[in-house]
Design a protein around this motif. Structure first.
Motif, PDB file in Angstrom:
ATOM      1  N   ILE A  27      32.513  26.341  37.206  1.00 12.54           N
ATOM      2  CA  ILE A  27      33.436  26.575  36.097  1.00 12.54           C
ATOM      3  C   ILE A  27      34.348  27.748  36.451  1.00 12.54           C
ATOM      4  CG2 ILE A  27      33.619  27.341  33.695  1.00 12.54           C
ATOM      5  CD1 ILE A  27      31.021  25.864  33.127  1.00 12.54           C
ATOM      6  N   GLU A  28      35.623  27.514  36.370  1.00 10.27           N
ATOM      7  CA  GLU A  28      36.592  28.564  36.671  1.00 10.27           C
ATOM      8  C   GLU A  28      36.518  29.657  35.607  1.00 10.27           C
ATOM      9  OE1 GLU A  28      41.456  29.104  37.234  1.00 10.27           O
ATOM     10  OE2 GLU A  28      40.586  27.149  36.722  1.00 10.27           O
ATOM     11  N   PHE A  29      36.568  30.905  36.051  1.00  8.17           N
ATOM     12  CA  PHE A  29      36.602  32.005  35.091  1.00  8.17           C
ATOM     13  C   PHE A  29      37.356  33.186  35.681  1.00  8.17           C
ATOM     14  CE2 PHE A  29      32.857  32.857  37.651  1.00  8.17           C
ATOM     15  CZ  PHE A  29      32.764  34.238  37.741  1.00  8.17           C
ATOM     16  N   GLU A  30      37.902  33.974  34.783  1.00 13.43           N
ATOM     17  CA  GLU A  30      38.550  35.217  35.161  1.00 13.43           C
ATOM     18  C   GLU A  30      37.655  36.367  34.725  1.00 13.43           C
ATOM     19  OE1 GLU A  30      42.300  35.173  33.187  1.00 13.43           O
ATOM     20  OE2 GLU A  30      43.082  33.470  34.346  1.00 13.43           O
ATOM     21  N   GLU A  31      37.730  37.466  35.459  1.00 12.16           N
ATOM     22  CA  GLU A  31      36.847  38.579  35.126  1.00 12.16           C
ATOM     23  C   GLU A  31      37.582  39.907  35.198  1.00 12.16           C
ATOM     24  OE1 GLU A  31      32.467  40.459  36.220  1.00 12.16           O
ATOM     25  OE2 GLU A  31      33.301  38.876  37.497  1.00 12.16           O
ATOM     26  N   THR A  32      37.324  40.737  34.202  1.00 10.39           N
ATOM     27  CA  THR A  32      37.761  42.125  34.222  1.00 10.39           C
ATOM     28  C   THR A  32      36.547  42.985  34.532  1.00 10.39           C
ATOM     29  OG1 THR A  32      39.495  41.745  32.579  1.00 10.39           O
ATOM     30  CG2 THR A  32      38.750  44.012  32.884  1.00 10.39           C
ATOM     31  N   ARG A  33      36.654  43.776  35.596  1.00  7.42           N
ATOM     32  CA  ARG A  33      35.552  44.658  35.979  1.00  7.42           C
ATOM     33  C   ARG A  33      35.977  46.104  35.731  1.00  7.42           C
ATOM     34  NH1 ARG A  33      31.472  42.588  40.494  1.00  7.42           N
ATOM     35  NH2 ARG A  33      31.680  40.339  40.238  1.00  7.42           N
ATOM     36  N   TYR A  34      35.185  46.786  34.936  1.00  9.78           N
ATOM     37  CA  TYR A  34      35.504  48.160  34.562  1.00  9.78           C
ATOM     38  C   TYR A  34      34.791  49.136  35.492  1.00  9.78           C
ATOM     39  CZ  TYR A  34      37.246  45.973  30.308  1.00  9.78           C
ATOM     40  OH  TYR A  34      37.933  45.185  29.419  1.00  9.78           O
ATOM     41  N   GLY A  35      35.548  50.109  35.971  1.00  6.47           N
ATOM     42  CA  GLY A  35      34.996  51.084  36.894  1.00  6.47           C
ATOM     43  C   GLY A  35      34.429  52.300  36.186  1.00  6.47           C
ATOM     44  N   PHE A  36      33.982  53.248  36.993  1.00  3.69           N
ATOM     45  CA  PHE A  36      33.343  54.459  36.481  1.00  3.69           C
ATOM     46  C   PHE A  36      34.120  55.712  36.865  1.00  3.69           C
ATOM     47  CE2 PHE A  36      30.102  51.237  37.159  1.00  3.69           C
ATOM     48  CZ  PHE A  36      29.472  51.216  35.924  1.00  3.69           C
ATOM     49  N   PHE A  61      31.145  42.976  17.573  1.00  4.95           N
ATOM     50  CA  PHE A  61      30.148  43.919  18.082  1.00  4.95           C
ATOM     51  C   PHE A  61      30.566  44.338  19.492  1.00  4.95           C
ATOM     52  CE2 PHE A  61      28.087  40.890  15.215  1.00  4.95           C
ATOM     53  CZ  PHE A  61      27.582  41.752  14.245  1.00  4.95           C
ATOM     54  N   PRO A  62      31.531  45.243  19.604  1.00  3.47           N
ATOM     55  CA  PRO A  62      32.089  45.595  20.917  1.00  3.47           C
ATOM     56  C   PRO A  62      31.018  46.056  21.896  1.00  3.47           C
ATOM     57  CG  PRO A  62      33.416  46.526  19.148  1.00  3.47           C
ATOM     58  CD  PRO A  62      32.168  45.993  18.509  1.00  3.47           C
ATOM     59  N   ASN A  63      31.012  45.430  23.056  1.00  5.15           N
ATOM     60  CA  ASN A  63      30.009  45.761  24.063  1.00  5.15           C
ATOM     61  C   ASN A  63      30.377  45.047  25.356  1.00  5.15           C
ATOM     62  OD1 ASN A  63      27.732  46.910  25.160  1.00  5.15           O
ATOM     63  ND2 ASN A  63      26.271  45.901  23.805  1.00  5.15           N
ATOM     64  N   LEU A  64      29.683  45.392  26.423  1.00  7.33           N
ATOM     65  CA  LEU A  64      29.780  44.677  27.689  1.00  7.33           C
ATOM     66  C   LEU A  64      28.419  44.073  28.010  1.00  7.33           C
ATOM     67  CD1 LEU A  64      31.815  47.219  29.880  1.00  7.33           C
ATOM     68  CD2 LEU A  64      32.659  45.128  28.800  1.00  7.33           C
ATOM     69  N   PRO A  65      28.402  42.849  28.556  1.00 12.30           N
ATOM     70  CA  PRO A  65      29.551  42.008  28.882  1.00 12.30           C
ATOM     71  C   PRO A  65      30.150  41.353  27.642  1.00 12.30           C
ATOM     72  CG  PRO A  65      27.533  40.818  29.348  1.00 12.30           C
ATOM     73  CD  PRO A  65      27.122  42.203  28.947  1.00 12.30           C
ATOM     74  N   TYR A  66      31.369  40.836  27.828  1.00 13.36           N
ATOM     75  CA  TYR A  66      31.993  40.055  26.770  1.00 13.36           C
ATOM     76  C   TYR A  66      32.506  38.742  27.344  1.00 13.36           C
ATOM     77  CZ  TYR A  66      36.515  42.064  28.435  1.00 13.36           C
ATOM     78  OH  TYR A  66      37.604  42.456  29.177  1.00 13.36           O
ATOM     79  N   LEU A  67      32.779  37.806  26.433  1.00 17.10           N
ATOM     80  CA  LEU A  67      33.278  36.483  26.813  1.00 17.10           C
ATOM     81  C   LEU A  67      34.419  36.089  25.899  1.00 17.10           C
ATOM     82  CD1 LEU A  67      32.963  33.619  28.254  1.00 17.10           C
ATOM     83  CD2 LEU A  67      31.473  33.037  26.315  1.00 17.10           C
ATOM     84  N   PHE A  68      35.513  35.611  26.493  1.00 14.78           N
ATOM     85  CA  PHE A  68      36.578  34.916  25.777  1.00 14.78           C
ATOM     86  C   PHE A  68      36.493  33.445  26.169  1.00 14.78           C
ATOM     87  CE2 PHE A  68      38.352  39.202  25.675  1.00 14.78           C
ATOM     88  CZ  PHE A  68      38.950  39.263  24.421  1.00 14.78           C
ATOM     89  N   ASP A  69      36.251  32.592  25.197  1.00 16.18           N
ATOM     90  CA  ASP A  69      36.154  31.149  25.420  1.00 16.18           C
ATOM     91  C   ASP A  69      37.159  30.482  24.489  1.00 16.18           C
ATOM     92  OD1 ASP A  69      35.502  28.533  25.852  1.00 16.18           O
ATOM     93  OD2 ASP A  69      33.392  28.710  25.311  1.00 16.18           O
ATOM     94  N   GLY A  70      38.390  30.311  24.977  1.00 16.26           N
ATOM     95  CA  GLY A  70      39.451  29.827  24.105  1.00 16.26           C
ATOM     96  C   GLY A  70      39.719  30.840  23.009  1.00 16.26           C
TER      97      GLY A  70
END
Length: 236
Positions: A27-36, A61-70
């Motif tokens: 499944i194709e997905f895009e990812e944002t990776r947050y640094g430190f 409920f803001p947190n990591l990881p998160y998902l946008f699905d449409g």
């Protein structure tokens, strides 16, 4: 249809089972990776990059990881994994496989949490005391692996839900692998042939074999630089 979007820290962490499931399903997905932050600066490590966005993305409920699905968005690692599993037939649907898989899901999360609690503790004591805590973890791991070994021996199954690969196997593989990576527990795994075969079987899945052997997976830190061990910033 727009690809799925996930966001997490730039580590394996709690998002790696999600990544592996998506790769397994092709499944194709895009990812944002947050640094430190910059590891050469005094402020390292920090969460500034994520905190700048945390409350701007519209999560309940803001947190990591998160998902946008449409148009749908959510957080929490296991909830995300289960949503993807349900949508793609990667969940047990009959008894007793469903109960067995949920039981082992809870067990491996307990194993993960025991490890996380020790190596993220702000007061982990002297180096000698910390090594003793790791030794205690290895002892408890051996007990858990013995129970898992007996489960596979009794049921003769390839996966935790029988012959059907489910999302729980992605959790189990990743969190057990953390112990092999940085708690010096490989000799413990070697005592349990069924568990070792299970880990090898997962690594040999055609959909994941190349990824698991790649630097993208193997060279990535299991945990963040806030942990005492288990990350690429650790001082030898």
């Amino acid at each position: 249809m727009a690809p799925l979007k996930i966001g997490y820290w730039d580590i394996r962490g709690f998002a790696e089972p999600i990544r592996m499931l998506l790769k397994h399903l092709n499944i194709e997905f895009e990812e944002t990776r947050y640094g430190f932050g910059n590891d050469s600066e005094e402020s390292f490590p920090n969460r500034d990059e994520w905190l700048a966005e945390k409350f701007t993305l519209g999560f309940e409920f803001p947190n990591l990881p998160y998902l946008f699905d449409g148009d749908f968005k959510m957080t929490e690692s296991v909830a995300i994994l289960k949503r993807l599993a349900r949508a793609n037939g990667m969940i047990a649907t009959t008894e007793p496989a469903l109960s067995y898989s949920e039981m082992i899901e809870a067990m491996v999360i307990d194993i993960r949490n025991r490890l996380v609690y020790v190596i993220y503790a702000e007061n982990s004591g002297t180096p000698e005391e910390f090594e003793q805590k790791l030794a205690d973890l290895r002892e408890r791991l051996e007990t858990s692996l013995g129970q898992l070994e007996a489960f596979f021996q009794k049921h003769g199954s390839q996966w935790v839900a029988g012959d059907k690969l489910t999302y729980v196997d992605f959790l189990a593989y990743e969190y057990l692998d953390w112990y092999r990576v940085f708690v010096k527990s490989t000799p413990i795994f070697e005592k349990f042939a069924k568990v070792s075969d299970y880990m090898k079987r997962f690594e040999e899945l055609p959909s994941l074999k190349e990824y698991i052997a790649s630097d993208e997976h193997r060279s990535a830190s299991c945990l963040s630089p806030f942990a005492r061990i288990g990350h690429r910033w650790a001082k030898e």
